[in-house]
Design an enzyme around this catalytic site. Sequence first.
Site, short mmCIF file in Angstrom:
data_model
loop_
_atom_site.label_atom_id
_atom_site.label_comp_id
_atom_site.label_asym_id
_atom_site.label_seq_id
_atom_site.Cartn_x
_atom_site.Cartn_y
_atom_site.Cartn_z
N THR A 75 0.85 -1.20 0.00
CA THR A 75 0.00 0.00 0.00
C THR A 75 0.88 1.24 0.00
O THR A 75 0.66 2.17 -0.79
CB THR A 75 -0.93 0.00 1.23
OG1 THR A 75 -1.76 -1.16 1.19
CG2 THR A 75 -1.80 1.25 1.28
N CYS A 329 -17.79 -6.08 1.56
CA CYS A 329 -18.72 -5.40 2.46
C CYS A 329 -18.30 -3.94 2.57
O CYS A 329 -17.22 -3.64 3.04
CB CYS A 329 -18.66 -6.01 3.84
SG CYS A 329 -19.34 -7.65 3.92
C1 LIG Z 1 -2.24 -7.22 -0.70
C2 LIG Z 1 -2.09 -6.30 -1.84
C3 LIG Z 1 -1.76 -4.95 -1.66
C4 LIG Z 1 -1.58 -4.35 -0.28
O1 LIG Z 1 -0.41 -4.82 0.30
P1 LIG Z 1 -0.05 -4.47 1.83
O2 LIG Z 1 1.37 -4.88 1.95
O3 LIG Z 1 -0.97 -5.34 2.63
O4 LIG Z 1 -0.27 -3.04 2.03
C5 LIG Z 1 -1.61 -4.15 -2.77
N1 LIG Z 1 -1.77 -4.65 -4.01
C6 LIG Z 1 -2.09 -5.94 -4.24
C7 LIG Z 1 -2.25 -6.42 -5.63
C8 LIG Z 1 -2.27 -6.80 -3.17
O5 LIG Z 1 -2.60 -8.05 -3.39
#
Ligand SMILES: *Cc1c(COP(=O)(O)O)cnc(C)c1O
Length: 390
Positions: A75, A329
């Site tokens: 993220t 949700c």
């Molecule tokens: C899980 C995911 C994220 C978020 O990753 P985090 O490390 O949990 O912030 C972003 N992009 C994709 C495609 C994901 O699968």
Amino acid sequence: MLKLPVYLDHNATTPCDPRVVEAMMPYFTQQFGNASSRTHSFGWQAEEAVEQAREQTAKLIGAEPKEIIFTSGATESDNLAIKGVFENYASKGNHIITVVTEHKAVLDTCKHIEKKGAEITYLGVNADGLINLTELEAAIKPKTVLIAIMYANNETGIIQPIKEIGALAKKHGILFFTDATQAVGKIHVDVNKDGIDMLALSAHKFYGPKGTGAIYLRRKNPRVKLAAQLDGGGHERGVRSGTLNVPGIVGLGKAAELAMEEMKNEAKRISILRDKLEEAFLRLGRTMVNGSRINRLPHVSNISFGELEGQSLMMSFHKDIAVSSGSACTSASMEPSYVLKAHGLSDELAHSSIRFSVGRFTTNEEIDYAIQTVTKAVMNKRELVRNILE
Ligand SMILES: *Cc1c(COP(=O)(O)O)cnc(C)c1O
């Protein structure tokens, strides 16, 4: 002995590999130093461990260690890539191209900068979940500064034509960022062969710890420069200030090393389990696989169960099997998956979908149990539906 519930939601997160935990342990207690401390051995040891992890992480994606910047996860890396390019390349242009099926970390970041003057093109996908390269090229404008397209989708496992996108970006002199969170550690990713300029990855999606990730930034042809999003001590070449999460970073490095060694055999093993699961559900009839079955990660299957409501089907076995439904949700209402809607699915079919994602520790016995349990649940629900209709 089978331990319940069976976990088949590895695209949400994966368990930490015990070998990863073991590698991390000393960095909580004895080797607790701050990697920026230059005046004593505590700091030097921490720095050495971080640099080893940087090498391990770089190697997994064919990059140079200097091109890896540690972050708190995908993220943050997604935010950093998009906002960082938007701010730093403002004099060149304000146009960014992305895709409607991206993760929210990309889409919401794009929405955020749209309010600050960015112009965003959201490309659609076909029924297979794939973008059209001709459409992508046609969307490029003189003011385009970035193409942001994910490597593999979190809901469906669909793999975009990354190499071709990279070549197009290069041809037009535009930076190419890919959120490769679901692909890294699962399939072979190579930033040079794929023509990637920036890449986001996250440790907890490939058996590393949560809260640790990285962004890859190309240093040559072209050299990517980002506007930092955190001001402070100038850690990580000034791109990401903040005391480094040494144990987490060590865990990311170890997870990368394990993936490098085991990815190929692991993919072979778990794709057999995934196929077994998928074929059993397809035999139930009135079920379908969402997205391309060719351009897809080896461990994911997104299935629509026809007339049945995915959420309620899932609720009937959620005590025994952990999966995700194709609905999200949002406060009060149940929204059908925007990813599956983009494939052209009706609300009903999108609502009826369930994502199964197999992992490193999934056993054949667990898959057999999942097949049995889900099959029974589908039969029961169909019986109910039939009784109501009669
Ligand atoms: C899980 C995911 C994220 C978020 O990753 P985090 O490390 O949990 O912030 C972003 N992009 C994709 C495609 C994901 O699968």
